[in-house]
Design a protein around this motif. Structure first.
Motif, PDB file in Angstrom:
ATOM      1  N   THR A 111     -19.823 -53.790  46.106  1.00 35.18           N
ATOM      2  CA  THR A 111     -20.523 -53.495  44.853  1.00 35.18           C
ATOM      3  C   THR A 111     -19.563 -52.895  43.845  1.00 35.18           C
ATOM      4  O   THR A 111     -18.851 -51.926  44.141  1.00 35.18           O
ATOM      5  CB  THR A 111     -21.682 -52.519  45.098  1.00 35.18           C
ATOM      6  N   ARG A 174     -27.997 -43.587  40.332  1.00 40.15           N
ATOM      7  CA  ARG A 174     -27.512 -44.019  41.640  1.00 40.15           C
ATOM      8  C   ARG A 174     -28.573 -43.821  42.722  1.00 40.15           C
ATOM      9  O   ARG A 174     -28.779 -44.689  43.579  1.00 40.15           O
ATOM     10  CB  ARG A 174     -26.246 -43.234  42.012  1.00 40.15           C
ATOM     11  N   LEU A 179     -27.753 -46.553  45.918  1.00 40.11           N
ATOM     12  CA  LEU A 179     -26.385 -47.051  46.060  1.00 40.11           C
ATOM     13  C   LEU A 179     -25.501 -46.012  46.723  1.00 40.11           C
ATOM     14  O   LEU A 179     -25.695 -44.809  46.574  1.00 40.11           O
ATOM     15  CB  LEU A 179     -25.789 -47.384  44.696  1.00 40.11           C
ATOM     16  N   PHE A 182     -19.591 -47.552  46.648  1.00 40.85           N
ATOM     17  CA  PHE A 182     -19.335 -48.598  45.657  1.00 40.85           C
ATOM     18  C   PHE A 182     -18.014 -48.352  44.939  1.00 40.85           C
ATOM     19  O   PHE A 182     -17.461 -47.246  44.961  1.00 40.85           O
ATOM     20  CB  PHE A 182     -20.479 -48.680  44.638  1.00 40.85           C
TER      21      PHE A 182
END
Length: 407
Positions: A111, A174, A179, A182
């Motif tokens: 990502t 986030r 996530l 990343f």
């Protein structure tokens, strides 16, 4: 039946009266508009904008891409749980949203989160999304107070509060996106925010890519001597006063009203056309980018008001990144266009103090917006920087192209 007919006639009469009334009102409105047109011709009227206009302009710009994407407004709440920091307060408890675009990618792709710079928004990366999406799951955002994101009143009164505005809102985003692990890429002021975020939340960032990053030089640097001399002149004193008064370029665009789009067009045509140091925009790209940039600049002032709290006049950081270089915990790659006015020497100096792996790549035929000037070169630099995350075959390594400089 007679009653029904009577009601029908009465209804018809009422309808006729209503139509007649509407016609009269319409005529009055048209007459007023005519008088307005005479007194204030269309060439002098303000050009309106809104979040809807920004998103529509964004969709038009991204329509030239080949990779499918999802656009969403990610709710980050009205403030971090339990927070008493003034930067996120809202008298209406209105929720904030971060405008986000996510591009399709192959399963298992790393990502890459992309953060724009000052006076920009995520659409500035439009020349990069297709190529990067072939190797990454690409997510680009408009920072709070920019682009199509929420534009709450800016109430920060210090550098610390201003940094919290961007860092903490990004962290709430986030969390909403769930996530972690990343690659974080930030351009210019977005590089400053990305670096500050990685300092505070290194556990979520795999690798940091800073493109033409701002925030390394301080006013105390020897090279700022010219600024002291310039401030002593009347021009310097005036510009310094405007800076400290938080007069932003966006205020000029809004103040020009109907002349605003023309000024933006002259800028984009010159910067990415006649004065481009790389690949010029096509006519369609220039038209779509100009429309998009105008709407993002003319919308309500919010995040733009961070400027004087983060930098002093001359773009010198009030809390330089160089001061915290020894505390960095995330491997970092700096990317600069060879014609970037943002000097890469700050990154060279920072690397001396960093205890994590660090590379500096200079891309030819690129200025401060190297990702627009030389998109192919920029993609190569990003893929080289992230080579260990995108190479499925350990024997395969991305190669730095000829003409690039590894500093």
């Amino acid at each position: 039946m007679a009653e029904e007919i009577s009601k029908t006639k009465l209804g018809s009469s009422s309808a006729s009266a209503s139509v007649s009334g509407s016609s009269a009102a319409s005529a009055a409105t048209n007459a007023a508009k005519s008088r307005w047109n005479i007194l204030w011709p269309s060439s002098l009227r303000w050009i309106p904008t809104s979040t809807d206009n920004i998103i529509a302009a964004e969709n038009r710009l991204l329509s030239i891409l080949k990779t499918p994407y999802v656009q969403e407004q990610v709710n980050i709440g009205s403030g971090p749980p339990g927070s008493k920091i003034r930067w996120f307060r809202s008298s209406s408890d209105e929720s904030r949203h971060i405008n986000t675009v996510t591009f399709d990618a192959k399963e298992g792709s790393p990502t890459l989160v992309m953060v724009h710079g000052y006076g920009a928004s995520q659409g500035f990366f439009f020349r990069n999304f297709d190529a990067l999406a072939s190797r990454f799951r690409v997510i680009a955002i408009d920072q709070l107070g920019w682009g199509g994101s929420s534009r709450p009143d800016f109430t920060c009164k210090s550098t610390e509060e201003t940094e919290a505005w961007f860092i903490d809102s990004f962290e709430e985003w986030r969390k909403s996106k769930n996530l972690s692990n990343f690659i974080l890429l930030g351009h210019s002021f977005g590089g400053y925010v990305a670096a500050k975020y990685a300092l505070k939340h290194p556990e979520h960032v795999q690798h940091l890519v800073l493109v033409g990053s701002a925030g390394f030089s301080a006013e105390s640097d020897a090279k700022s001597e010219w600024l002291t001399k310039f401030r002593a002149t009347w021009k310097g004193a005036l510009l310094n006063h405007l800076w400290e008064s938080n007069f932003t370029p966006q205020k000029l665009i809004r103040g020009l009203g109907p002349w605003g789009p023309g000024l933006v067009n002259r800028y984009t045509s010159a910067r990415f056309g006649a004065h481009s140091v790389g690949t010029v925009l096509t006519d369609e790209e220039s038209r779509l980018l100009t429309d998009y940039v105008y709407h993002t600049l003319a919308a309500k002032a919010s995040g733009e008001l961070c400027l004087k709290y983060i930098f002093s006049f001359g773009a010198f950081a009030r809390k330089p990144l160089l001061q915290s270089a020894s505390e960095w915990k995330v491997p970092t790659t700096f990317i600069y266009g060879m014609n970037d006015w943002m000097n890469y020497q700050g990154a060279v100096e920072a690397r001396k103090h960093m205890k994590v792996p660090c590379e500096i790549i200079r891309v030819p035929q690129g200025g401060h917006f190297v990702f627009i000037d030389n998109p192919a070169g920029f993609h190569s630099a990003v893929m080289y920087a992230c080579r260990k995350y995108i190479s499925q075959d350990s024997s395969h390594q991305e190669l730095i192209p000829d003409g690039f400089q590894l500093v």
